[in-house]
Scaffold this active site. Structure first.
Site, PDB file in Angstrom:
ATOM      1  N   CYS A  72     109.381   2.295  21.207  1.00  0.00           N
ATOM      2  CA  CYS A  72     109.554   2.968  19.916  1.00  0.00           C
ATOM      3  C   CYS A  72     108.307   3.784  19.602  1.00  0.00           C
ATOM      4  O   CYS A  72     108.377   4.927  19.143  1.00  0.00           O
ATOM      5  CB  CYS A  72     109.756   1.948  18.794  1.00  0.00           C
ATOM      6  N   CYS A 110     118.985   4.595  18.678  1.00  0.00           N
ATOM      7  CA  CYS A 110     117.735   4.986  19.329  1.00  0.00           C
ATOM      8  C   CYS A 110     117.638   4.342  20.708  1.00  0.00           C
ATOM      9  O   CYS A 110     117.207   4.975  21.668  1.00  0.00           O
ATOM     10  CB  CYS A 110     116.545   4.559  18.474  1.00  0.00           C
ATOM     11  N   HIS A 177     129.416 -10.246  -9.232  1.00  0.00           N
ATOM     12  CA  HIS A 177     128.077  -9.653  -9.211  1.00  0.00           C
ATOM     13  C   HIS A 177     127.868  -8.564 -10.258  1.00  0.00           C
ATOM     14  O   HIS A 177     126.726  -8.156 -10.479  1.00  0.00           O
ATOM     15  CB  HIS A 177     127.762  -9.151  -7.805  1.00  0.00           C
ATOM     16  N   ARG A 214     125.095 -11.483   5.324  1.00  0.00           N
ATOM     17  CA  ARG A 214     125.271 -11.944   3.939  1.00  0.00           C
ATOM     18  C   ARG A 214     126.648 -11.524   3.406  1.00  0.00           C
ATOM     19  O   ARG A 214     127.350 -12.297   2.769  1.00  0.00           O
ATOM     20  CB  ARG A 214     124.145 -11.360   3.099  1.00  0.00           C
ATOM     21  N   CYS A 218     129.837 -13.867   2.225  1.00  0.00           N
ATOM     22  CA  CYS A 218     130.459 -13.756   0.904  1.00  0.00           C
ATOM     23  C   CYS A 218     131.970 -13.553   1.053  1.00  0.00           C
ATOM     24  O   CYS A 218     132.759 -14.141   0.310  1.00  0.00           O
ATOM     25  CB  CYS A 218     129.848 -12.567   0.153  1.00  0.00           C
TER      26      CYS A 218
END
Lengths: 257, 106
Positions: A72, A110, A177, A214, A218
């Site tokens: 990188c 990349c 939320h 995450r 949920c």
């Protein structure tokens, strides 16, 4: 007929009044819902286990890989300068694909295009470490994702997914939320779902995890079929969440309970 | 890619109590979990942590299953002279890592 229209109107109105976007002054990071102990863990870099992944990412940044035998750092030099503020603008529009990609997706693009290496698996230690290292360079900077006009239809789609009820529990993201983030669910804070610290160290996971992980957790929680890692739906949701959190500072690597 | 994070104050007054914080990267697999096909996931934990100051052991801990991943161990000690702390973690599957930190005592 008239009654039906009335009911439809009323439900639509109830929907809009409840599901209004949270104003900037009331936006709260998950950090502010945590116990003092967990906050202390995030605040101190030598106590934050997320920093272990950042260290790994720093090592990966300079490691040559793939057919091109490039690291990188060979293109991007010092990440502290070149990657500063980058994560605050992701997911970003990728012209070649005609759709947005998130930070993990960008790192893998990349790898395949410039390093001629195989992409890292989602949630692999390498991908988490590199994305944590890159995102950490934006720590403290305000989130500014979703400004690109080309992203507008994707933000809109992410918003629609956020509002859409689904699963056996028939819940949309917004029902918790946006509507009841000041309340608790089984003793745990519901939170506003602001994606300020990803990838973050979740004590429950005993590991760093991405925003996609995450989201999938949920979605499983509302007993719906979770979208696959890297699917356009998850990236659109990430994009909407980041644009919804516009102006909030990046905390990567955050710690959450 | 094991890595450690060490927090030792760079300077301290002679005889003062200092806090040392260490964080070691490790999965701490308990050996009690099973895969979807029913196979036991073999135990892979750190079993021992030692801290030496100028060659003398000042702190030691034995670790067991049910300690969280990436163990965070903190303890207090007093310092009477400048020197070097050496940390060593030993575990299953030949795991062995070391780290060092220096302190100046005034």
């Amino acid at each position: 007929m008239k009654i039906a229209v009335c009911i439809a109107l009323l439900t639509a109105m109830a929907g809009t009044s409840l599901a209004a976007e949270i104003p900037l002054s009331e936006r709260r990071s998950g950090y502010s819902f945590m116990s003092p102990d967990t906050r202390a863990m995030q605040d101190e870099d030598t106590a934050n286990p997320g920093m272990l992944f950042v260290l790994d990412g720093e090592a990966l940044w300079t490691r040559k890989a793939g057919g091109a035998d490039k690291a990188c750092a060979d293109c991007h030099n010092d990440a502290r300068i070149s990657m500063k503020g980058v994560a605050a603008h992701y997911p970003a529009f990728e012209k070649a694909l005609g759709r947005p990609v998130d930070l993990e997706g960008r790192i893998n693009l990349c790898r395949t295009n410039h390093q001629q290496a195989s992409p890292f698996a989602y949630e692999s230690r390498e991908l988490l470490a590199l994305s944590a290292f890159v995102a950490q360079q934006s720590r403290g900077m305000p989130i500014a994702a979703g400004d690109d006009p080309e992203l507008a239809p994707f933000v809109e789609r992410g918003h629609a997914l956020f509002m859409q009820r689904q699963g056996q529990l028939n819940l949309g993201c917004t029902n918790c939320h946006d509507d009841v983030w000041d309340k608790k669910l089984a003793g745990s804070a519901i939170t506003q779902g602001q994606p300020t610290g990803y990838p973050l160290y979740r004590l429950e996971w005993q590991s760093l995890g991405s925003l996609q992980r995450r989201l999938r957790a949920c979605i499983t929680g509302i007993r719906a079929q979770a979208y696959d890692y890297g699917s356009p739906e998850l990236v659109e949701l990430e994009l909407y969440l980041m644009s919804r959190a516009r102006g909030m500072p990046i905390e990567t690597p955050a710690v959450r309970p | 890619m094991p890595s450690a994070l060490i927090n030792v104050p760079a300077k301290a007054k002679r005889g003062s109590v200092i806090e040392i914080k260490t964080l070691m990267s490790h999965i701490m697999e308990t050996g009690y979990r099973h895969t979807a096909s029913g196979d036991v996931v073999p135990r892979d934990i750190i079993t021992s942590f030692t801290c030496r100051f100028n060659g003398t052991e000042v702190f030691r801990a034995d670790l067991y299953p049910a300690i969280a991943a990436n163990p965070f161990i903190t303890f207090f000690t007093t310092v009477t002279e400048s020197g070097k702390f050496e940390f060593e973690w030993i575990g299953d599957r030949g795991f062995s890592e070391t780290a060092q930190a220096s302190i100046t005592v005034e």
